[in-house]
Scaffold this active site. Structure first.
Site, PDB file in Angstrom:
ATOM      1  N   GLY A 172       0.818  -1.206   0.000  1.00  0.00           N
ATOM      2  CA  GLY A 172       0.000   0.000   0.000  1.00  0.00           C
ATOM      3  C   GLY A 172       0.852   1.256   0.000  1.00  0.00           C
ATOM      4  O   GLY A 172       2.037   1.222  -0.339  1.00  0.00           O
ATOM      5  N   ALA A 173       0.233   2.392   0.389  1.00  0.00           N
ATOM      6  CA  ALA A 173       0.869   3.714   0.274  1.00  0.00           C
ATOM      7  C   ALA A 173       1.389   3.858  -1.163  1.00  0.00           C
ATOM      8  O   ALA A 173       2.565   4.130  -1.413  1.00  0.00           O
ATOM      9  CB  ALA A 173       1.983   3.897   1.303  1.00  0.00           C
ATOM     10  N   LEU A 174       0.465   3.658  -2.081  1.00  0.00           N
ATOM     11  CA  LEU A 174       0.818   3.519  -3.495  1.00  0.00           C
ATOM     12  C   LEU A 174       1.325   4.826  -4.095  1.00  0.00           C
ATOM     13  O   LEU A 174       0.860   5.909  -3.747  1.00  0.00           O
ATOM     14  CB  LEU A 174      -0.404   3.038  -4.273  1.00  0.00           C
ATOM     15  CG  LEU A 174      -1.021   1.729  -3.774  1.00  0.00           C
ATOM     16  CD1 LEU A 174      -2.268   1.381  -4.592  1.00  0.00           C
ATOM     17  CD2 LEU A 174      -0.022   0.581  -3.816  1.00  0.00           C
ATOM     18  N   HIS A 223       4.266   1.919  -8.094  1.00  0.00           N
ATOM     19  CA  HIS A 223       3.303   0.815  -8.020  1.00  0.00           C
ATOM     20  C   HIS A 223       2.349   0.861  -9.220  1.00  0.00           C
ATOM     21  O   HIS A 223       2.033  -0.160  -9.807  1.00  0.00           O
ATOM     22  CB  HIS A 223       2.435   0.936  -6.759  1.00  0.00           C
ATOM     23  CG  HIS A 223       3.181   0.821  -5.473  1.00  0.00           C
ATOM     24  ND1 HIS A 223       3.377   1.876  -4.620  1.00  0.00           N
ATOM     25  CD2 HIS A 223       3.776  -0.249  -4.887  1.00  0.00           C
ATOM     26  CE1 HIS A 223       4.038   1.474  -3.558  1.00  0.00           C
ATOM     27  NE2 HIS A 223       4.311   0.194  -3.687  1.00  0.00           N
ATOM     28  N   GLN A 246       8.394  -8.902   7.608  1.00  0.00           N
ATOM     29  CA  GLN A 246       9.590  -8.350   6.961  1.00  0.00           C
ATOM     30  C   GLN A 246      10.114  -7.093   7.654  1.00  0.00           C
ATOM     31  O   GLN A 246      11.014  -6.442   7.144  1.00  0.00           O
ATOM     32  CB  GLN A 246       9.329  -8.117   5.472  1.00  0.00           C
ATOM     33  CG  GLN A 246       8.354  -7.012   5.129  1.00  0.00           C
ATOM     34  CD  GLN A 246       7.999  -7.020   3.649  1.00  0.00           C
ATOM     35  OE1 GLN A 246       7.273  -7.872   3.151  1.00  0.00           O
ATOM     36  NE2 GLN A 246       8.526  -6.047   2.899  1.00  0.00           N
ATOM     37  N   GLN A 250      12.083  -2.629 -10.030  1.00  0.00           N
ATOM     38  CA  GLN A 250      13.547  -2.736 -10.031  1.00  0.00           C
ATOM     39  C   GLN A 250      14.164  -1.971  -8.854  1.00  0.00           C
ATOM     40  O   GLN A 250      15.303  -2.210  -8.482  1.00  0.00           O
ATOM     41  CB  GLN A 250      14.078  -2.204 -11.378  1.00  0.00           C
ATOM     42  CG  GLN A 250      15.579  -2.015 -11.492  1.00  0.00           C
ATOM     43  CD  GLN A 250      16.357  -3.328 -11.413  1.00  0.00           C
ATOM     44  OE1 GLN A 250      15.801  -4.407 -11.622  1.00  0.00           O
ATOM     45  NE2 GLN A 250      17.646  -3.238 -11.100  1.00  0.00           N
ATOM     46  N   ASP A 282      13.635  -2.309  -5.780  1.00  0.00           N
ATOM     47  CA  ASP A 282      14.034  -3.334  -4.810  1.00  0.00           C
ATOM     48  C   ASP A 282      14.733  -4.455  -5.580  1.00  0.00           C
ATOM     49  O   ASP A 282      14.208  -5.565  -5.715  1.00  0.00           O
ATOM     50  CB  ASP A 282      12.805  -3.859  -4.070  1.00  0.00           C
ATOM     51  CG  ASP A 282      12.147  -2.756  -3.256  1.00  0.00           C
ATOM     52  OD1 ASP A 282      12.748  -2.304  -2.280  1.00  0.00           O
ATOM     53  OD2 ASP A 282      11.046  -2.316  -3.645  1.00  0.00           O
ATOM     54  N   SER A 301       9.228   6.005  -3.539  1.00  0.00           N
ATOM     55  CA  SER A 301       9.160   5.033  -2.459  1.00  0.00           C
ATOM     56  C   SER A 301       8.057   5.469  -1.506  1.00  0.00           C
ATOM     57  O   SER A 301       7.858   6.676  -1.290  1.00  0.00           O
ATOM     58  CB  SER A 301      10.496   5.031  -1.710  1.00  0.00           C
ATOM     59  OG  SER A 301      10.345   4.409  -0.446  1.00  0.00           O
ATOM     60  N   SER A 302       7.371   4.497  -0.924  1.00  0.00           N
ATOM     61  CA  SER A 302       6.338   4.850   0.062  1.00  0.00           C
ATOM     62  C   SER A 302       6.981   5.565   1.243  1.00  0.00           C
ATOM     63  O   SER A 302       6.344   6.377   1.910  1.00  0.00           O
ATOM     64  CB  SER A 302       5.618   3.598   0.551  1.00  0.00           C
ATOM     65  OG  SER A 302       5.080   2.902  -0.546  1.00  0.00           O
TER      66      SER A 302
HETATM   67  O1  PAF Z   1       7.981  -4.637  -2.228  1.00  0.00           O
HETATM   68  C1  PAF Z   1       7.077  -4.680  -1.366  1.00  0.00           C
HETATM   69  O2  PAF Z   1       6.227  -3.800  -1.277  1.00  0.00           O
HETATM   70  C2  PAF Z   1       7.001  -5.876  -0.423  1.00  0.00           C
HETATM   71  O3  PAF Z   1       8.267  -6.301  -0.057  1.00  0.00           O
HETATM   72  C3  PAF Z   1       6.159  -7.042  -0.980  1.00  0.00           C
HETATM   73  C4  PAF Z   1       6.766  -7.621  -2.226  1.00  0.00           C
HETATM   74  C5  PAF Z   1       4.745  -6.549  -1.276  1.00  0.00           C
HETATM   75  C6  PAF Z   1       6.074  -8.156   0.067  1.00  0.00           C
HETATM   76  O4  PAF Z   1       5.488  -7.718   1.245  1.00  0.00           O
END
Ligand code: PAF
Length: 279
Positions: A31-33, A37, A61, A148, A150, A185-186
């Protein structure tokens, strides 16, 4: 757009679409698109018949000292954006739906998961691969779309899919940048105006490495040094790492003879930002 909260409903919807012979594209998000995204959603829309997007801030994570609690969750706004992009299914499960008590099974891509961000964020990539594997089992997409930005995450997911024979095609789409070069980035939402300005040094350092490479420098150490000299001009940004690695194995590259990934991570204030470029 159909909004689904349970695993059973998501699975029923995606199976129904696939039974009709539709190609299902999937964009996993927290989220926080932003435009990054949305570029993935547009790619999925262009290549697939049906598009599913997940919004799930994955607790697994985040490290104990990280920003799980304050991670932005503008759900209504995100949902509107996805509707406008013509998304078919929005999967937004609650944490208890994804991790009912007692789950002790994890997916770890050995050796890659402790490189780059994995070194400074222990357990981060295990959390990513576990949730992405779960999402792939739930959504059962034909293709999944990642950014890309990430780059290590993308390499690790590609490897997981290969090693576990998951029937999903992984598409990795280019970084989307603000007009001044800052990678979207969010977490940019956390930056105060002066931190946002300082954060531009990450992109400048990558640009310098690329310039040196374009001028013929092939030694990894010299290229990294040129980037670090640029980073030193902005003491407000605390460097985590600047590395040149193989884009698939994430092992350091000493002499660049084939495509290489230049990856940088640093803190602007308390906000950890990453960026990269390919040589
Ligand atoms: O890249 C992200 O936003 C996250 O790491 C993902 C791939 C949605 C997994 O939670």
């Amino acid at each position: 757009m159909k909004s689904l909260q349970t695993i059973a409903d998501m699975r029923t919807a995606s199976r129904a679409a696939r039974r009709e012979g539709k190609r299902l594209g999937f964009v996993p998000t927290m989220g926080a698109l932003h435009e990054g995204h949305l570029s993935l959603v547009r790619a999925a829309r262009a290549q697939c018949d049906v598009v599913a997007v997940s919004i799930f801030v994955n607790p697994l994570q985040f490290g104990p000292q990280e920003d799980l609690a304050k991670y932005p969750r503008p759900f209504e706004r995100d949902s509107e954006l996805l509707k406008k992009e013509g998304v078919d299914f929005l999967f937004a499960p609650a944490p208890e739906e994804m991790y009912p008590g007692g789950a002790v099974t994890y997916v770890t891509v050995e050796s890659l998961s402790d490189k780059l961000c994995g070194r400074s964020r222990p357990g981060h990539f295990r959390g990513v691969t576990t949730v992405v594997a779960k999402l792939f089992h739930i959504v059962e997409p034909d293709s999944a779309f990642f950014g890309q930005k990430d780059a290590a995450q993308a390499a690790i997911i590609r490897r997981m899919v290969r090693d576990l024979n998951m029937p999903v095609e992984i598409a990795v789409r280019p970084i989307v940048r603000e007009p001044d070069g800052l990678a979207m980035s969010s977490r940019n939402a956390y930056l105060k105006p002066d931190e946002r300005k300082s954060a531009l040094i990450l992109h400048r350092a990558l640009t310098e490495v690329k310039n040196q490479f374009d001028q013929g420098q092939r030694r990894g150490a010299a290229l990294i040094e040129s980037g670090k000299q640029v980073l030193a001009q902005e003491p407000a940004v605390r460097l985590d790492y600047l590395e040149i690695v193989d884009p698939d194995t994430l092992d350091p590259t000493e002499v660049i003879t084939r495509p290489a990934l230049v990856a940088v991570a640093g803190f602007a204030g308390t906000t950890r930002l990453i960026d990269n470029t390919l040589l």
